[in-house]
Design an enzyme around this catalytic site. Structure first.
Site, PDB file in Angstrom:
ATOM      1  N   ASN A  48      -3.184  -6.245  -8.613  1.00  0.00           N
ATOM      2  CA  ASN A  48      -3.719  -4.937  -9.021  1.00  0.00           C
ATOM      3  C   ASN A  48      -2.799  -4.301 -10.061  1.00  0.00           C
ATOM      4  OD1 ASN A  48      -5.129  -2.264  -8.756  1.00  0.00           O
ATOM      5  ND2 ASN A  48      -3.127  -1.700  -7.908  1.00  0.00           N
ATOM      6  N   ASP A 144      -3.718  -8.343  -2.202  1.00  0.00           N
ATOM      7  CA  ASP A 144      -3.006  -7.080  -2.024  1.00  0.00           C
ATOM      8  C   ASP A 144      -3.731  -5.951  -2.767  1.00  0.00           C
ATOM      9  OD1 ASP A 144      -0.456  -5.618  -1.241  1.00  0.00           O
ATOM     10  OD2 ASP A 144      -0.437  -5.293  -3.410  1.00  0.00           O
ATOM     11  N   GLU A 175      -6.972  -6.733   1.286  1.00  0.00           N
ATOM     12  CA  GLU A 175      -6.349  -5.566   1.908  1.00  0.00           C
ATOM     13  C   GLU A 175      -7.064  -4.298   1.455  1.00  0.00           C
ATOM     14  OE1 GLU A 175      -2.516  -2.743   2.275  1.00  0.00           O
ATOM     15  OE2 GLU A 175      -3.295  -3.499   0.388  1.00  0.00           O
ATOM     16  N   ASN A 238       1.156  -4.905  10.823  1.00  0.00           N
ATOM     17  CA  ASN A 238       1.500  -5.688   9.635  1.00  0.00           C
ATOM     18  C   ASN A 238       2.828  -5.197   9.073  1.00  0.00           C
ATOM     19  OD1 ASN A 238       1.004  -3.436   8.026  1.00  0.00           O
ATOM     20  ND2 ASN A 238      -0.549  -4.397   6.777  1.00  0.00           N
TER      21      ASN A 238
HETATM   22  C1  ARE Z   1       7.761   1.704  -3.629  1.00  0.00           C
HETATM   23  C2  ARE Z   1       8.232   3.075  -3.131  1.00  0.00           C
HETATM   24  C3  ARE Z   1       7.412   4.168  -3.758  1.00  0.00           C
HETATM   25  C4  ARE Z   1       7.491   4.065  -5.260  1.00  0.00           C
HETATM   26  C5  ARE Z   1       7.029   2.688  -5.686  1.00  0.00           C
HETATM   27  C6  ARE Z   1       7.184   2.475  -7.172  1.00  0.00           C
HETATM   28  O1  ARE Z   1       8.111   3.125  -1.709  1.00  0.00           O
HETATM   29  O2  ARE Z   1       7.905   5.443  -3.317  1.00  0.00           O
HETATM   30  O3  ARE Z   1       6.654   5.035  -5.857  1.00  0.00           O
HETATM   31  O4  ARE Z   1       7.820   1.699  -5.036  1.00  0.00           O
HETATM   32  O5  ARE Z   1       8.513   2.692  -7.506  1.00  0.00           O
HETATM   33  C7  ARE Z   1       4.863  -1.760  -0.955  1.00  0.00           C
HETATM   34  C8  ARE Z   1       5.508  -0.574  -0.242  1.00  0.00           C
HETATM   35  C9  ARE Z   1       5.586   0.635  -1.123  1.00  0.00           C
HETATM   36  C10 ARE Z   1       6.307   0.264  -2.405  1.00  0.00           C
HETATM   37  C11 ARE Z   1       5.483  -0.820  -3.076  1.00  0.00           C
HETATM   38  C12 ARE Z   1       6.066  -1.288  -4.400  1.00  0.00           C
HETATM   39  O6  ARE Z   1       4.734  -0.257   0.933  1.00  0.00           O
HETATM   40  O7  ARE Z   1       6.310   1.675  -0.447  1.00  0.00           O
HETATM   41  O8  ARE Z   1       6.424   1.409  -3.234  1.00  0.00           O
HETATM   42  O9  ARE Z   1       5.460  -1.983  -2.219  1.00  0.00           O
HETATM   43  O10 ARE Z   1       7.297  -1.861  -4.215  1.00  0.00           O
HETATM   44  C13 ARE Z   1      -1.927   2.378  -0.043  1.00  0.00           C
HETATM   45  C14 ARE Z   1      -2.686   1.186  -0.626  1.00  0.00           C
HETATM   46  C15 ARE Z   1      -2.326  -0.133   0.013  1.00  0.00           C
HETATM   47  C16 ARE Z   1      -0.814  -0.334   0.072  1.00  0.00           C
HETATM   48  C17 ARE Z   1      -0.220   0.872   0.796  1.00  0.00           C
HETATM   49  C18 ARE Z   1       1.302   0.767   0.903  1.00  0.00           C
HETATM   50  O11 ARE Z   1      -4.091   1.409  -0.512  1.00  0.00           O
HETATM   51  O12 ARE Z   1      -2.894  -1.173  -0.778  1.00  0.00           O
HETATM   52  O13 ARE Z   1      -0.551   2.078   0.085  1.00  0.00           O
HETATM   53  N1  ARE Z   1      -0.468  -1.599   0.737  1.00  0.00           N
HETATM   54  C19 ARE Z   1      -0.140  -2.815  -0.066  1.00  0.00           C
HETATM   55  C20 ARE Z   1       0.985  -3.629   0.548  1.00  0.00           C
HETATM   56  C21 ARE Z   1       2.277  -2.864   0.462  1.00  0.00           C
HETATM   57  C22 ARE Z   1       2.649  -2.674  -0.998  1.00  0.00           C
HETATM   58  C23 ARE Z   1       1.495  -2.484  -1.888  1.00  0.00           C
HETATM   59  C24 ARE Z   1       0.191  -2.531  -1.460  1.00  0.00           C
HETATM   60  C25 ARE Z   1       1.761  -2.385  -3.325  1.00  0.00           C
HETATM   61  O14 ARE Z   1       0.661  -3.999   1.870  1.00  0.00           O
HETATM   62  O15 ARE Z   1       3.320  -3.502   1.149  1.00  0.00           O
HETATM   63  O16 ARE Z   1       3.494  -1.507  -1.115  1.00  0.00           O
HETATM   64  O17 ARE Z   1       1.736  -3.721  -3.808  1.00  0.00           O
HETATM   65  C26 ARE Z   1      -3.970   6.079   3.151  1.00  0.00           C
HETATM   66  C27 ARE Z   1      -4.918   5.238   2.328  1.00  0.00           C
HETATM   67  C28 ARE Z   1      -4.326   3.874   2.011  1.00  0.00           C
HETATM   68  C29 ARE Z   1      -2.946   4.011   1.417  1.00  0.00           C
HETATM   69  C30 ARE Z   1      -2.064   4.822   2.382  1.00  0.00           C
HETATM   70  C31 ARE Z   1      -0.666   5.037   1.835  1.00  0.00           C
HETATM   71  O18 ARE Z   1      -3.895   5.550   4.463  1.00  0.00           O
HETATM   72  O19 ARE Z   1      -6.120   5.034   3.044  1.00  0.00           O
HETATM   73  O20 ARE Z   1      -5.159   3.214   1.075  1.00  0.00           O
HETATM   74  O21 ARE Z   1      -2.421   2.697   1.253  1.00  0.00           O
HETATM   75  O22 ARE Z   1      -2.662   6.100   2.604  1.00  0.00           O
HETATM   76  O23 ARE Z   1      -0.724   5.688   0.605  1.00  0.00           O
HETATM   77 CA    CA Z   2      -6.248  -0.667 -10.069  1.00  0.00          CA
END
Ligand code: ARE
Ligand code: CA
Length: 428
Positions: A48, A144, A175, A238
Site C-alpha cells: 500500500n 498488509d 488485512e 496478532n
Molecule cells: C510507525 C509509528 C507511527 C508513525 C509511522 C510512520 O508507530 O506513529 O507515524 O511509523 O513513521 C506498523 C505499526 C505502526 C507503524 C507502521 C510503520 O503498527 O505503528 O507506524 O508499522 O512502521 C490501521 C490500518 C492497518 C494497520 C494498523 C496498524 O488500517 O492496516 O493501522 N495494520 C497493518 C500492520 C501493521 C503496520 C501497518 C499496517 C503498516 O498490521 O503492523 O503498522 O504497514 C481503527 C481502524 C483500523 C486502523 C486502526 C489504527 O481500528 O479501523 O483500520 O488500523 O484504527 O489506526
Molecule cells: Ca492507499
C-alpha cells in the site's frame, strides 16, 4: 525505545529481500526446507505504501531512499507513482477520517507515502515482487493494509500474479480491520481472497474471560455477525493487537496463558474458517515498539530450543503442548461436523467432531464429572491437553470410551488447563 522497532519492516524502501532475519538466499533455503516437510510459507506483503514522510537514508538491503522527493531508486518508484493532493482530499495528506473511503484509500496511513496503485506501472512493480516470491516457493500472501487499497487495484495486481509452484492460485488473505462502523467494509474484499477476521479474537476474549457465556458458542461463526467460513482467516491475537497497535481492543495474548490456551484450543477445535496461531517474543510491555530479542549490535538473537521450550526471549506459543496438540486435533477432525453438543452450566461445554475427536471446557468453580457421549470408537485415549501418548501410554490423563461412544469425563476447575481433548490419533 529500541533503535530498530519491530515495525521497520512495514516501511519498505525497495522489494529487495534483505533484513535482520537474513538474505534472499537464506529465505529461499528456508522456504524450500519447509515445503519439503509440507509446511507452506505465506508472505506478509506490504504494497500500500513505502516508508514514512520526512525520511532519507538507506534501507536494510542498502537501497537509497528520499521520501520528501518520493525517490526510491531500488524499485524504482518516483514522484508520479504516489498519491498526492490531486487524489487525497486531506490538507496534510494523511488519513484522519475513517468514515471517508477516498481518504482511507488515497491518503497516507500514519504518514507512510501512499502508492498510486491505479497506475499500471506501479501495479506491475508490485506484481513483479509477488511473482519473485512465488519463484522462491511461497504459497501465498497476507496483504498488509488492504483496507487502504481499492479492491479493483488489488484485483488488477493479482491478475498479473502467476500460479504457485505447488499448483493453483496463491492463497491470499487481506488485512481489512472491520469491526463495524467505518466507511470501508471487509465484504468489499471477498472477490480477491479471504479477509483477516478481527471480530473473532475480540469475541473469544470475552467468552474466555467469563464476560459472555461459553454455552453461546454453540453457533459461533457467521451467526455472530462474522463473514462466512470460506471467507475468513481467524486468530486470537496478532502482532499488532497483542501490543496495543492497530485495532487493539481487548484480546487475549501469551501474557495471559490460561485463557489464551483455552481460547486457542476452542479456535482449533471449532470448524469455522481457516485459523492462524501466533508465535511471539517476550518484549518489554512498557515499550510496544520493542523489536525481537537482539544483541547489543541490534542483530536478532537465534531461537534456542530446549526440548519443546524456546529460549533467548522467544515465547514460541506454537510449541506449547496445549496448542500444538490441538493443531493435530484439528487435522484429525478434518471436515467432520460438530456433534454431541453438550452444555452443563453456562460455562461448561463439550462437543464432538463426528467420530474423530471430542473436547470439553470448564470455566466453572466446580469440576465436570459426567458421563458424556464422545462419538469416538471404543478404546483408551490420552487427553492431549494434560499430556501425550508416549510408548503406548498417556503421560497425562486418559479416557475410556465404551462400545456406545460414552465416557466418564472429568475436567478440573481449579487448575491451569480446565479442558480435556481426545482424538482418534491419541488412542491406544
Ligand atoms: C510507525 C509509528 C507511527 C508513525 C509511522 C510512520 O508507530 O506513529 O507515524 O511509523 O513513521 C506498523 C505499526 C505502526 C507503524 C507502521 C510503520 O503498527 O505503528 O507506524 O508499522 O512502521 C490501521 C490500518 C492497518 C494497520 C494498523 C496498524 O488500517 O492496516 O493501522 N495494520 C497493518 C500492520 C501493521 C503496520 C501497518 C499496517 C503498516 O498490521 O503492523 O503498522 O504497514 C481503527 C481502524 C483500523 C486502523 C486502526 C489504527 O481500528 O479501523 O483500520 O488500523 O484504527 O489506526
Ligand atoms: Ca492507499
Amino acid at each position: 525505545m529500541t533503535n530498530r522497532p519491530w515495525y521497520e519492516r512495514y516501511q519498505p524502501v525497495s522489494y529487495k529481500l534483505i533484513t535482520r532475519s537474513g538474505t534472499e538466499q537464506q529465505f529461499k533455503d528456508m522456504v524450500k526446507r519447509c515445503n519439503a516437510k509440507g509446511v507452506r510459507i505465506y508472505v506478509d506483503a506490504v504494497f500500500n505504501h513505502m516508508t514514512r514522510m520526512g525520511s532519507i537514508g538507506k534501507g536494510s538491503g542498502g537501497s537509497y531512499f528520499d521520501t520528501d522527493n518520493f525517490y526510491f531508486p531500488g524499485v524504482p518508484f518516483g514522484a508520479t507513482d504516489f498519491n498526492d493532493e490531486s487524489s487525497c482530499p486531506t490538507l496534510d495528506g494523511r488519513i484522519h477520517d475513517y468514515q471517508n473511503a477516498v481518504e482511507i484509500r488515497n491518503c497516507q496511513l500514519e504518514g507512510l507515502v501512499d502508492l498510486k496503485l491505479g497506475k499500471d506501472y506501479v501495479r506491475s512493480k508490485v506484481a513483479d515482487y509477488l511473482n519473485h516470491l512465488i519463484d522462491l516457493g511461497v504459497a501465498g500472501f497476507r496483504v498488509d493494509a488492504a483496507k487502504h487499497m481499492w479492491p479493483r487495484d488489488i484485483a488488477a495486481i493479482l491478475e498479473k500474479v502467476k500460479n504457485v509452484s505447488m499448483g493453483g492460485r496463491p492463497f491470499v488473505y487481506q488485512e481489512v480491520i472491520d469491526t463495524g462502523g467505518e466507511a470501508v467494509q471487509g465484504s468489499e474484499y471477498l472477490s480477491t481472497g479471504r479477509i483477516a477476521n478481527f471480530k473473532y479474537g475480540l469475541e473469544l476474549a470475552q467468552v474466555f474471560r467469563r464476560q459472555n457465556a461459553l454455552k453461546w458458542l454453540k453457533n459461533f461463526g457467521a451467526d455472530w455477525g462474522m463473514w462466512s467460513s470460506g471467507d475468513v482467516v481467524n486468530f486470537i491475537d496478532n502482532h499488532d493487537n497483542q501490543r496495543g497497535h492497530g485495532c487493539a481492543g481487548s484480546v487475549l495474548t501469551h501474557w495471559e496463558p490460561k485463557p489464551y490456551k483455552l481460547a486457542t484450543a476452542f479456535m482449533l477445535a471449532w470448524p469455522y474458517g481457516i485459523v492462524r496461531i501466533m508465535s511471539s517474543y517476550e518484549y518489554n510491555r512498557e515499550d510496544n515498539s520493542e523489536g525481537p530479542p537482539h544483541n547489543s549490535d541490534e542483530s536478532i538473537k537465534s531461537v534456542t530450543i530446549n526440548g519443546m521450550v524456546c529460549g533467548n526471549g522467544w515465547s514460541c506459543e506454537h510449541r506449547w503442548r496445549q496448542i500444538y496438540n490441538m493443531v493435530a486435533f484439528r487435522n484429525m477432525a478434518g471436515d467432520a461436523e460438530v456433534t454431541n453438543w453438550w452444555k452443563g452450566t453456562d460455562y461448561q461445554i463439550a462437543f464432538s467432531r463426528g467420530d474423530k475427536a471430542f473436547i470439553a471446557f470448564n470455566l466453572e468453580i466446580v469440576d465436570i464429572n459426567q458421563s458424556l457421549m464422545t462419538g469416538l470408537p471404543a478404546g483408551q485415549y490420552c487427553d492431549v491437553i494434560s499430556g501425550n501418548l508416549e510408548s503406548g501410554s498417556c503421560t497425562g490423563a486418559s479416557v475410556t470410551v465404551d462400545g456406545s461412544g460414552r465416557a466418564n469425563i472429568h475436567v478440573c476447575s481449579h487448575c491451569e488447563d480446565p479442558m480435556l481433548a481426545i482424538h482418534i490419533a491419541c488412542g491406544y
